[in-house]
Write a protein that holds these residues in place. Structure first.
Motif, PDB file in Angstrom:
ATOM      1  N   PRO A 156     -64.059 -42.458  16.514  1.00  0.00           N
ATOM      2  CA  PRO A 156     -65.242 -42.465  18.002  1.00  0.00           C
ATOM      3  C   PRO A 156     -65.153 -41.106  18.367  1.00  0.00           C
ATOM      4  O   PRO A 156     -64.229 -40.214  18.025  1.00  0.00           O
ATOM      5  CB  PRO A 156     -64.690 -43.332  18.835  1.00  0.00           C
ATOM      6  CG  PRO A 156     -64.058 -44.225  18.151  1.00  0.00           C
ATOM      7  CD  PRO A 156     -63.236 -43.648  16.980  1.00  0.00           C
ATOM      8  N   SER A 203     -65.506 -48.964  19.232  1.00  0.00           N
ATOM      9  CA  SER A 203     -65.312 -47.954  20.243  1.00  0.00           C
ATOM     10  C   SER A 203     -63.864 -47.837  20.764  1.00  0.00           C
ATOM     11  O   SER A 203     -63.192 -47.867  19.804  1.00  0.00           O
ATOM     12  CB  SER A 203     -66.153 -48.684  21.300  1.00  0.00           C
ATOM     13  OG  SER A 203     -66.538 -47.533  22.263  1.00  0.00           O
ATOM     14  N   TYR A 204     -63.780 -47.734  21.922  1.00  0.00           N
ATOM     15  CA  TYR A 204     -62.426 -47.210  22.441  1.00  0.00           C
ATOM     16  C   TYR A 204     -61.442 -48.535  22.672  1.00  0.00           C
ATOM     17  O   TYR A 204     -60.208 -48.140  23.057  1.00  0.00           O
ATOM     18  CB  TYR A 204     -62.563 -46.291  23.434  1.00  0.00           C
ATOM     19  CG  TYR A 204     -63.270 -45.064  23.216  1.00  0.00           C
ATOM     20  CD1 TYR A 204     -63.157 -44.094  22.418  1.00  0.00           C
ATOM     21  CD2 TYR A 204     -64.625 -44.922  23.722  1.00  0.00           C
ATOM     22  CE1 TYR A 204     -63.803 -42.893  21.935  1.00  0.00           C
ATOM     23  CE2 TYR A 204     -65.307 -43.936  23.318  1.00  0.00           C
ATOM     24  CZ  TYR A 204     -64.917 -43.054  22.539  1.00  0.00           C
ATOM     25  OH  TYR A 204     -65.886 -41.918  22.133  1.00  0.00           O
ATOM     26  N   GLU A 223     -69.473 -50.531  19.427  1.00  0.00           N
ATOM     27  CA  GLU A 223     -70.404 -49.321  20.016  1.00  0.00           C
ATOM     28  C   GLU A 223     -71.653 -50.061  20.338  1.00  0.00           C
ATOM     29  O   GLU A 223     -72.394 -49.791  21.258  1.00  0.00           O
ATOM     30  CB  GLU A 223     -70.838 -48.291  18.970  1.00  0.00           C
ATOM     31  CG  GLU A 223     -69.795 -47.173  18.760  1.00  0.00           C
ATOM     32  CD  GLU A 223     -70.134 -45.936  18.321  1.00  0.00           C
ATOM     33  OE1 GLU A 223     -71.090 -45.892  17.816  1.00  0.00           O
ATOM     34  OE2 GLU A 223     -69.236 -45.003  18.189  1.00  0.00           O
ATOM     35  N   LYS A 249     -70.324 -45.747  23.701  1.00  0.00           N
ATOM     36  CA  LYS A 249     -68.895 -45.322  23.924  1.00  0.00           C
ATOM     37  C   LYS A 249     -68.420 -46.038  24.992  1.00  0.00           C
ATOM     38  O   LYS A 249     -68.262 -45.911  26.126  1.00  0.00           O
ATOM     39  CB  LYS A 249     -68.754 -43.670  24.123  1.00  0.00           C
ATOM     40  CG  LYS A 249     -69.379 -43.016  23.117  1.00  0.00           C
ATOM     41  CD  LYS A 249     -69.058 -41.487  23.348  1.00  0.00           C
ATOM     42  CE  LYS A 249     -69.846 -40.781  24.507  1.00  0.00           C
ATOM     43  NZ  LYS A 249     -71.210 -40.675  24.120  1.00  0.00           N
ATOM     44  N   LYS A 250     -67.985 -47.481  24.717  1.00  0.00           N
ATOM     45  CA  LYS A 250     -67.505 -48.228  25.445  1.00  0.00           C
ATOM     46  C   LYS A 250     -65.985 -48.207  25.485  1.00  0.00           C
ATOM     47  O   LYS A 250     -65.054 -48.139  24.674  1.00  0.00           O
ATOM     48  CB  LYS A 250     -67.914 -50.017  24.948  1.00  0.00           C
ATOM     49  CG  LYS A 250     -69.181 -49.957  25.152  1.00  0.00           C
ATOM     50  CD  LYS A 250     -69.548 -51.346  24.470  1.00  0.00           C
ATOM     51  CE  LYS A 250     -71.002 -51.474  24.455  1.00  0.00           C
ATOM     52  NZ  LYS A 250     -71.660 -50.910  23.179  1.00  0.00           N
ATOM     53  N   THR A 265     -69.226 -52.342  30.823  1.00  0.00           N
ATOM     54  CA  THR A 265     -69.577 -51.087  30.219  1.00  0.00           C
ATOM     55  C   THR A 265     -70.302 -49.836  31.080  1.00  0.00           C
ATOM     56  O   THR A 265     -70.493 -50.491  32.266  1.00  0.00           O
ATOM     57  CB  THR A 265     -70.853 -51.227  29.106  1.00  0.00           C
ATOM     58  OG1 THR A 265     -71.891 -51.865  29.420  1.00  0.00           O
ATOM     59  CG2 THR A 265     -70.053 -52.227  28.124  1.00  0.00           C
TER      60      THR A 265
END
Length: 400
Positions: A156, A203-204, A223, A249-250, A265
């Protein structure tokens, strides 16, 4: 009576030990951001927590520690190498360290994954997608894999941030491979691949092991959506679209609320609650009134406590989505629950605030600032101590 008292003494001495707990990985012993400990000091106005020790860190970032069997583990960085450090939790003295080449360029820090400590081993997933398994006692490398190289993983925007998660003998990681390898399950003893799954982009946020309506599954937020995977095969059980306006970008990890999933989010995306019954997800509610950039919320005393941009701590009713209160605390506020209290850490100032979680209203129990400065890393609580860091230092505070 004297004989009865003497028989009681050993039980009294053992009681505090029974209430202590380790914090062996991301979000604690039950992966929910809640410490099971009791008997902490809640009068911070008259008796603020004492700093027992502080140590310097060199990554200029926000990796969080974990703690097991008297040792604290944290990912650090210097020059072109990551450094996994083992620290004596009682004194702050370094016991061992393990170095390996990883990211060379600073981007709001380096590796931010939380080490996972399990069955005498430490697992760490790096910013560049390397997974290492180390012996917890000595730091000896037992096995490692470069998942980006093996699965053609596409990091990401801010590189890999998710922490490894264990489920029995299975280790779950997210290399974001384009060929059915968004999520990979490994044998935690050998590192061998058990299955790979997912054509979506991760995502993260870290994956979550959850049992929803009697069905065990792995919950992953990507994402563009929320996904449920079968633990045995990795096959997709269900999915819910969950886009954001600025690239998906969560950061916050989904929070399990009974048989439902709370999703937070930012960047114009929705916060909401999803019910998953018979692998058929239903949206209970959603709104944009809470915008959580990356700190993960907690579900405590039937309420959600979490961060909302640009500078608020929020308390929310998960049943309805109603905001019960919000309080200005500063950017990226992290939260942790313990002994009917919530401790909030301002990511902007490093100030700690203790709140009474037994009541629905905002009720402060005191404040202190042990380090100050930018403090984006999650806190941990273990064995009566609170561990908190800023960009330069890690501090150990006495909560008793």
């Amino acid at each position: 009576m004297r004989l009865a008292f003497l028989r009681l003494v050993p039980l009294l001495l053992l009681a505090p030990l029974a209430q202590a707990a380790d914090w062996p990985g991301f979000r604690g012993p039950n992966a929910d951001g809640i410490s099971p400990e009791t008997g902490i000091n809640k009068d911070w106005n008259q008796k603020p927590p004492k700093t027992l020790w502080k140590i310097a860190l060199t990554d200029n970032g926000w990796a969080a520690p974990s703690l097991a069997n008297g040792k604290l583990y944290i990912a650090d960085h210097l020059d072109k190498e990551d450094i996994v450090r083992a620290i004596d939790a009682a004194t702050g003295a370094e016991l061992w360290h393990f170095n390996y080449p990883d990211a060379e360029k600073f981007r709001n820090g380096f590796t931010v994954s939380t080490p996972l400590v399990l069955d005498g081993k430490v697992y760490i997933f790096s910013r560049k997608g390397k997974i290492h398994c180390l012996r917890a006692e000595t730091g000896e490398k037992l096995w490692s894999r470069d998942l980006v190289a093996e699965y053609k993983g596409i990091a990401p925007f801010w590189d890999y941030c998710a922490s490894p998660v264990a489920d029995g003998q299975t280790l779950i990681v997210c290399p974001n491979g384009p060929e059915h390898a968004a999520v990979v399950a490994l044998n935690k003893e050998t590192g061998e691949t058990l299955w790979q799954s997912g054509d979506f982009k991760v995502s993260y946020a870290s994956p979550v092991v959850a049992t929803l309506n009697g069905h065990k599954q792995y919950v992953v937020i990507g994402e563009e959506g929320l996904y449920g995977l079968d633990p045995a095969t990795g096959s997709q059980l269900w999915q819910v679209p969950w886009p954001t306006k600025l690239g998906g970008k969560k950061g916050p990890t989904p929070v399990i609320v009974g048989d439902r999933i709370f999703v937070a989010t930012t960047e114009g995306g929705d916060t909401g609650l999803v019910d998953v019954a018979n692998n058929t997800p239903t949206l209970v509610w959603k709104h944009t009134q809470m915008q959580d950039h990356f700190p993960t919320s907690i579900y405590y005393h039937s309420r959600i406590y979490g961060s909302s941009e640009p500078k608020f701590l929020v308390c929310l009713d998960p049943a309805t989505g109603n905001i019960l209160w919000k309080q200005e605390t500063g950017q990226y506020t992290s939260v942790i629950g313990v002994d009917d209290a919530v401790i909030a850490l301002s990511g902007k100032t490093g100030e700690l605030v203790m709140l009474d979680a037994s009541v629905p209203d905002y009720k402060e129990l005191g404040r202190c600032t042990p380090l100050g400065g930018q403090s984006w890393a999650p806190m941990i609580i273990a064995n009566g101590r609170l561990f908190v860091r800023n960009q330069k230092e890690l501090a150990c505070l006495d909560l008793k």
